[in-house]
Design a protein around this motif. Structure first.
Motif, PDB file in Angstrom:
ATOM      1  N   ILE A   1       0.292   2.764  -2.753  1.00 42.57           N
ATOM      2  CA  ILE A   1      -0.257   3.688  -3.750  1.00 42.57           C
ATOM      3  C   ILE A   1       0.337   3.399  -5.116  1.00 42.57           C
ATOM      4  O   ILE A   1       1.546   3.198  -5.252  1.00 42.57           O
ATOM      5  CB  ILE A   1       0.058   5.140  -3.345  1.00 42.57           C
ATOM      6  N   LEU A   2      -0.535   3.388  -6.128  1.00 47.22           N
ATOM      7  CA  LEU A   2      -0.096   3.331  -7.520  1.00 47.22           C
ATOM      8  C   LEU A   2      -0.570   4.606  -8.200  1.00 47.22           C
ATOM      9  O   LEU A   2      -1.751   4.952  -8.120  1.00 47.22           O
ATOM     10  CB  LEU A   2      -0.689   2.124  -8.243  1.00 47.22           C
TER      11      LEU A   2
ATOM     12  N   SER B   1      -2.101  -2.649 -12.449  1.00 44.87           N
ATOM     13  CA  SER B   1      -0.873  -3.156 -13.050  1.00 44.87           C
ATOM     14  C   SER B   1       0.358  -2.405 -12.525  1.00 44.87           C
ATOM     15  O   SER B   1       0.582  -1.250 -12.868  1.00 44.87           O
ATOM     16  CB  SER B   1      -0.948  -3.037 -14.567  1.00 44.87           C
ATOM     17  N   LEU B   2       1.138  -3.110 -11.724  1.00 43.55           N
ATOM     18  CA  LEU B   2       2.339  -2.490 -11.142  1.00 43.55           C
ATOM     19  C   LEU B   2       3.314  -2.017 -12.213  1.00 43.55           C
ATOM     20  O   LEU B   2       3.913  -0.958 -12.087  1.00 43.55           O
ATOM     21  CB  LEU B   2       3.058  -3.486 -10.221  1.00 43.55           C
ATOM     22  N   ASP B   3       3.473  -2.810 -13.259  1.00 43.32           N
ATOM     23  CA  ASP B   3       4.452  -2.460 -14.289  1.00 43.32           C
ATOM     24  C   ASP B   3       3.975  -1.353 -15.226  1.00 43.32           C
ATOM     25  O   ASP B   3       4.770  -0.788 -15.964  1.00 43.32           O
ATOM     26  CB  ASP B   3       4.877  -3.695 -15.086  1.00 43.32           C
ATOM     27  N   LYS B   4       2.697  -1.003 -15.194  1.00 45.47           N
ATOM     28  CA  LYS B   4       2.178   0.081 -16.040  1.00 45.47           C
ATOM     29  C   LYS B   4       2.036   1.390 -15.260  1.00 45.47           C
ATOM     30  O   LYS B   4       1.794   2.440 -15.847  1.00 45.47           O
ATOM     31  CB  LYS B   4       0.816  -0.288 -16.636  1.00 45.47           C
TER      32      LYS B   4
ATOM     33  N   VAL C   1       4.230   4.049  -4.479  1.00 47.90           N
ATOM     34  CA  VAL C   1       4.650   4.714  -3.245  1.00 47.90           C
ATOM     35  C   VAL C   1       4.057   3.974  -2.053  1.00 47.90           C
ATOM     36  O   VAL C   1       2.913   3.524  -2.105  1.00 47.90           O
ATOM     37  CB  VAL C   1       4.161   6.188  -3.225  1.00 47.90           C
ATOM     38  N   THR C   2       4.830   3.856  -0.984  1.00 47.87           N
ATOM     39  CA  THR C   2       4.354   3.301   0.280  1.00 47.87           C
ATOM     40  C   THR C   2       4.436   4.402   1.326  1.00 47.87           C
ATOM     41  O   THR C   2       5.473   5.069   1.453  1.00 47.87           O
ATOM     42  CB  THR C   2       5.226   2.100   0.710  1.00 47.87           C
ATOM     43  N   ILE C   3       3.331   4.593   2.070  1.00 41.23           N
ATOM     44  CA  ILE C   3       3.270   5.679   3.051  1.00 41.23           C
ATOM     45  C   ILE C   3       2.877   5.110   4.411  1.00 41.23           C
ATOM     46  O   ILE C   3       1.894   4.362   4.513  1.00 41.23           O
ATOM     47  CB  ILE C   3       2.233   6.748   2.645  1.00 41.23           C
TER      48      ILE C   3
ATOM     49  N   LYS D   1       0.387  -6.697  -1.322  1.00 39.30           N
ATOM     50  CA  LYS D   1      -0.712  -7.242  -2.121  1.00 39.30           C
ATOM     51  C   LYS D   1      -2.046  -6.948  -1.441  1.00 39.30           C
ATOM     52  O   LYS D   1      -2.177  -7.109  -0.219  1.00 39.30           O
ATOM     53  CB  LYS D   1      -0.555  -8.752  -2.280  1.00 39.30           C
ATOM     54  N   ILE D   2      -3.031  -6.557  -2.247  1.00 40.16           N
ATOM     55  CA  ILE D   2      -4.369  -6.331  -1.702  1.00 40.16           C
ATOM     56  C   ILE D   2      -5.045  -7.684  -1.506  1.00 40.16           C
ATOM     57  O   ILE D   2      -4.993  -8.548  -2.389  1.00 40.16           O
ATOM     58  CB  ILE D   2      -5.199  -5.392  -2.597  1.00 40.16           C
ATOM     59  N   ARG D   3      -5.616  -7.882  -0.329  1.00 41.40           N
ATOM     60  CA  ARG D   3      -6.321  -9.133  -0.049  1.00 41.40           C
ATOM     61  C   ARG D   3      -7.728  -9.055  -0.635  1.00 41.40           C
ATOM     62  O   ARG D   3      -8.386  -8.030  -0.532  1.00 41.40           O
ATOM     63  CB  ARG D   3      -6.399  -9.370   1.457  1.00 41.40           C
TER      64      ARG D   3
END
Length: 142
Positions: free
Chosen positions: A40-41, A52-55, A60-62, A94-96
């Motif tokens: 989750i972003l 964008s991970l840095d933005k 979160v990982t569930i 990473k999303i495939r």
């Protein structure tokens, strides 16, 4: 005396800050299996939306249990938030995607908008988080 005054000032400041915070309740549904995790972003602005991970404000990982992933996030500053999620079967973060760039992993956006015209905007996916309240985001994976 000075220490007591400083302590009182810190206590008032801390309680004021806590009053300006809300809670996000996440419920991710329609997972194809309990394998892997949900990535989750959470964004608090449209800059960097939706990948964008840095933005992102928070990542979160569930874990998934019985086809549903749930998480409560406390201490969220008041404001607008939009969420993007995907089912990370291989847990590599990473999303495939296929050769033309379309996601192979199940994914979703807050407010479950139509994807007819491509990636929905931050505004279409955002909800307001208010101080002292819980905002529920229920996201169906596609």
């Amino acid at each position: 005396m000075k220490l007591a005054l400083i302590g009182l000032l810190m206590l008032v400041t801390l309680s004021q800050t806590q009053k300006d915070l809300g809670t996000i309740e996440l419920i991710i549904q329609e997972t194809s299996s309990d394998d892997g995790v949900i990535q989750i972003l959470i964004f608090d602005k449209d800059q960097g939306w939706p990948e964008s991970l840095d933005k992102a404000w928070k990542m979160v990982t569930i874990p998934i249990k019985n086809g549903i992933a749930k998480k409560t996030i406390p201490d969220v500053p008041s404001g607008k938030y939009a969420i993007t999620v995907f089912h990370d079967h291989d847990q590599d973060g990473k999303i495939r995607k296929n050769k033309i760039g379309y996601p192979v992993d199940s994914f979703g956006f807050s407010n479950n908008p139509s994807l007819l015209f491509g990636v929905p905007s931050f505004d279409k996916c955002s909800q307001k988080v208010s101080s002292g309240s819980t905002t529920r985001f229920e996201i169906d994976l596609r």
